[in-house]
Design a protein around this motif. Structure first.
Motif, PDB file in Angstrom:
ATOM      1  N   PHE A  87       0.851  -1.198   0.000  1.00 48.56           N
ATOM      2  CA  PHE A  87       0.000   0.000   0.000  1.00 48.56           C
ATOM      3  C   PHE A  87       0.882   1.243   0.000  1.00 48.56           C
ATOM      4  N   ASN A  88       0.319   2.360  -0.439  1.00 51.76           N
ATOM      5  CA  ASN A  88       1.107   3.574  -0.609  1.00 51.76           C
ATOM      6  C   ASN A  88       1.346   4.321   0.689  1.00 51.76           C
ATOM      7  N   ARG A  89       0.348   4.328   1.561  1.00 49.44           N
ATOM      8  CA  ARG A  89       0.478   5.118   2.787  1.00 49.44           C
ATOM      9  C   ARG A  89      -0.545   4.662   3.821  1.00 49.44           C
ATOM     10  N   THR A  90      -0.298   5.081   5.065  1.00 51.93           N
ATOM     11  CA  THR A  90      -1.241   4.773   6.147  1.00 51.93           C
ATOM     12  C   THR A  90      -1.569   6.037   6.916  1.00 51.93           C
ATOM     13  N   LEU A  91      -2.840   6.221   7.197  1.00 54.25           N
ATOM     14  CA  LEU A  91      -3.252   7.237   8.163  1.00 54.25           C
ATOM     15  C   LEU A  91      -3.764   6.469   9.374  1.00 54.25           C
ATOM     16  N   ALA A  92      -3.210   6.752  10.542  1.00 56.10           N
ATOM     17  CA  ALA A  92      -3.679   6.075  11.754  1.00 56.10           C
ATOM     18  C   ALA A  92      -4.151   7.128  12.742  1.00 56.10           C
ATOM     19  N   LEU A  93      -5.225   6.796  13.458  1.00 60.93           N
ATOM     20  CA  LEU A  93      -5.795   7.757  14.400  1.00 60.93           C
ATOM     21  C   LEU A  93      -4.950   7.868  15.667  1.00 60.93           C
ATOM     22  N   GLY A  94      -4.575   6.739  16.238  1.00 64.37           N
ATOM     23  CA  GLY A  94      -3.856   6.808  17.502  1.00 64.37           C
ATOM     24  C   GLY A  94      -2.966   5.608  17.712  1.00 64.37           C
ATOM     25  N   LEU A 131      -7.902  12.938   5.135  1.00 65.33           N
ATOM     26  CA  LEU A 131      -8.647  11.914   4.388  1.00 65.33           C
ATOM     27  C   LEU A 131      -9.190  12.511   3.089  1.00 65.33           C
ATOM     28  N   ARG A 132      -9.646  13.751   3.185  1.00 68.29           N
ATOM     29  CA  ARG A 132     -10.169  14.428   1.991  1.00 68.29           C
ATOM     30  C   ARG A 132      -9.078  14.608   0.931  1.00 68.29           C
ATOM     31  N   GLN A 133      -7.893  14.974   1.433  1.00 69.64           N
ATOM     32  CA  GLN A 133      -6.764  15.207   0.527  1.00 69.64           C
ATOM     33  C   GLN A 133      -6.384  13.986  -0.304  1.00 69.64           C
ATOM     34  N   PRO A 157     -14.495  -2.726  11.111  1.00 75.01           N
ATOM     35  CA  PRO A 157     -13.864  -1.955  10.033  1.00 75.01           C
ATOM     36  C   PRO A 157     -14.852  -1.591   8.915  1.00 75.01           C
ATOM     37  N   ARG A 158     -15.819  -2.473   8.709  1.00 74.91           N
ATOM     38  CA  ARG A 158     -16.806  -2.199   7.672  1.00 74.91           C
ATOM     39  C   ARG A 158     -17.723  -1.040   8.063  1.00 74.91           C
ATOM     40  N   VAL A 159     -18.095  -1.006   9.342  1.00 74.34           N
ATOM     41  CA  VAL A 159     -18.928   0.102   9.845  1.00 74.34           C
ATOM     42  C   VAL A 159     -18.161   1.416   9.673  1.00 74.34           C
ATOM     43  N   ILE A 160     -16.877   1.394   9.994  1.00 75.48           N
ATOM     44  CA  ILE A 160     -16.050   2.610   9.892  1.00 75.48           C
ATOM     45  C   ILE A 160     -15.895   3.016   8.421  1.00 75.48           C
ATOM     46  N   ALA A 161     -15.689   2.031   7.550  1.00 77.50           N
ATOM     47  CA  ALA A 161     -15.577   2.317   6.115  1.00 77.50           C
ATOM     48  C   ALA A 161     -16.849   3.002   5.613  1.00 77.50           C
ATOM     49  N   GLU A 162     -17.994   2.501   6.067  1.00 80.21           N
ATOM     50  CA  GLU A 162     -19.265   3.097   5.625  1.00 80.21           C
ATOM     51  C   GLU A 162     -19.394   4.536   6.097  1.00 80.21           C
ATOM     52  N   ARG A 163     -19.028   4.787   7.354  1.00 82.22           N
ATOM     53  CA  ARG A 163     -19.149   6.153   7.897  1.00 82.22           C
ATOM     54  C   ARG A 163     -18.205   7.115   7.176  1.00 82.22           C
ATOM     55  N   LEU A 164     -16.975   6.675   6.942  1.00 78.98           N
ATOM     56  CA  LEU A 164     -16.016   7.562   6.274  1.00 78.98           C
ATOM     57  C   LEU A 164     -16.436   7.818   4.828  1.00 78.98           C
ATOM     58  N   GLU A 166     -19.464   7.938   3.761  1.00 77.07           N
ATOM     59  CA  GLU A 166     -20.555   8.910   3.845  1.00 77.07           C
ATOM     60  C   GLU A 166     -19.994  10.326   3.943  1.00 77.07           C
ATOM     61  N   LYS A 167     -19.002  10.489   4.824  1.00 72.60           N
ATOM     62  CA  LYS A 167     -18.402  11.808   5.048  1.00 72.60           C
ATOM     63  C   LYS A 167     -17.715  12.313   3.778  1.00 72.60           C
ATOM     64  N   LEU A 168     -17.033  11.411   3.080  1.00 77.36           N
ATOM     65  CA  LEU A 168     -16.265  11.827   1.898  1.00 77.36           C
ATOM     66  C   LEU A 168     -17.123  11.823   0.628  1.00 77.36           C
ATOM     67  N   ALA A 169     -18.360  11.382   0.769  1.00 71.78           N
ATOM     68  CA  ALA A 169     -19.276  11.284  -0.383  1.00 71.78           C
ATOM     69  C   ALA A 169     -18.678  10.443  -1.516  1.00 71.78           C
ATOM     70  N   VAL A 170     -18.107   9.313  -1.130  1.00 76.65           N
ATOM     71  CA  VAL A 170     -17.642   8.335  -2.123  1.00 76.65           C
ATOM     72  C   VAL A 170     -18.309   6.996  -1.793  1.00 76.65           C
ATOM     73  N   PRO A 171     -18.354   6.068  -2.755  1.00 76.68           N
ATOM     74  CA  PRO A 171     -19.006   4.787  -2.450  1.00 76.68           C
ATOM     75  C   PRO A 171     -18.222   3.958  -1.429  1.00 76.68           C
ATOM     76  N   SER A 172     -18.962   3.238  -0.600  1.00 77.48           N
ATOM     77  CA  SER A 172     -18.296   2.260   0.268  1.00 77.48           C
ATOM     78  C   SER A 172     -18.600   0.881  -0.307  1.00 77.48           C
TER      79      SER A 172
END
Ligand SMILES: [Zn+2]
Ligand SMILES: [Zn+2]
Length: 255
Positions: A87-94, A131-133, A157-164, A166-172
């Motif tokens: 994978f190209n990169r990782t964003l981690a929350l904490g 995430l938007r970037q 992870p699937r629940v989180i994918a769906e929420r993100l 929604e926020k980014l207005a892209v398909p999950s």
């Protein structure tokens, strides 16, 4: 009889449980403390928020492990230098310790959907601009075999994918990746064994057209990156051009 009982229990756990949550005074998903009536929509009390070790230190752009400050240059760090992470990169929350560790573990046992939704909201508040970037085209989650989903009641992870999504207005597309068989869990395996354990065991469902797409893969914990790397490998093989990873928690030592 057994197969009939399943949807009823699901309904009780998801539908009825959610309805009950609405009737009860809102409580913190970390410590169950009652939240003030006018809270900001995040189901975490001030104490629990203060105990989260959200990443605000220099990390490896690829695997999100802590690195010495490098003027923002994306260098391969000592943790992933020898692994061919696809994978190209990782964003981690904490960092996977303290209160966040407790919440991620809780997400796998009880109130999983509520905890997952809370952590997705927190991730959005903390990492929304990043995430938007990324400008991803679609969001998916690491696959979980059916029995594990059933045991946990949901696939966080699937629940989180769906929420993100929604926020980014892209398909999950939570079901994009599947496991070929029921893999033994990665926990307790050595670093090379983790890579061997998942190698060749994942597939992209053939209904997805990924030509030149940028896919975001969501996982709960990133340790060696073996699972996400295998996901990235098969996604690229199916045509994806770029694969980014979002993980709720990064193990601190990177091993
Ligand atoms: Zn709390
Ligand atoms: Zn790294």
């Amino acid at each position: 009889m057994k197969t009939r009982a399943l949807p009823v229990r699901r309904w009780l756990e998801n539908g009825f449980g959610a309805a009950l949550e609405l009737l009860m005074p809102p409580r913190c998903v970390g410590c169950s403390e009652e939240l003030p009536e006018r809270h900001d929509g995040l189901m975490l009390c001030g104490g629990c928020r203060g105990d989260l070790r959200l990443i605000d230190w220099p990390v490896c752009g690829r695997c999100a492990a802590p690195v010495p400050a490098t003027d923002d240059v994306e260098l391969a760090c000592s943790h992933c230098r020898n692994d061919k992470l696809r994978f190209n990169r990782t964003l981690a929350l904490g960092s996977y310790e303290g209160r966040l560790r407790h919440l991620v573990m809780r997400m796998k046992t009880d109130r999983s959907e509520l905890v997952a939704r809370t952590l997705a909201e927190l991730a959005w508040r903390e990492l929304g601009p990043k995430l938007r970037q990324l400008k991803v085209d679609v969001i998916t989650a690491v696959p979980m075999h059916a029995w594990r989903r059933w045991r946990r009641g949901t696939n966080p992870p699937r629940v989180i994918a769906e929420r993100l999504a929604e926020k980014l207005a892209v398909p999950s597309a939570g079901g994009m990746l599947r496991l070929k068989q029921n893999l033994p869990p990665q926990v307790g395996l050595s670093r090379p064994a983790r890579f061997r354990n998942v190698a060749g065991e994942m597939a992209v469902r053939p209904t997805y057209y990924l030509q030149a797409a940028h896919v975001l893969v969501v996982d709960d914990i990133l340790t060696t990156g073996a699972t996400c790397s295998e996901a990235a490998r098969v996604l690229r093989r199916a045509g994806a051009e770029e694969v980014s990873v979002f993980a709720l928690a990064r193990t601190p030592a990177g091993d």
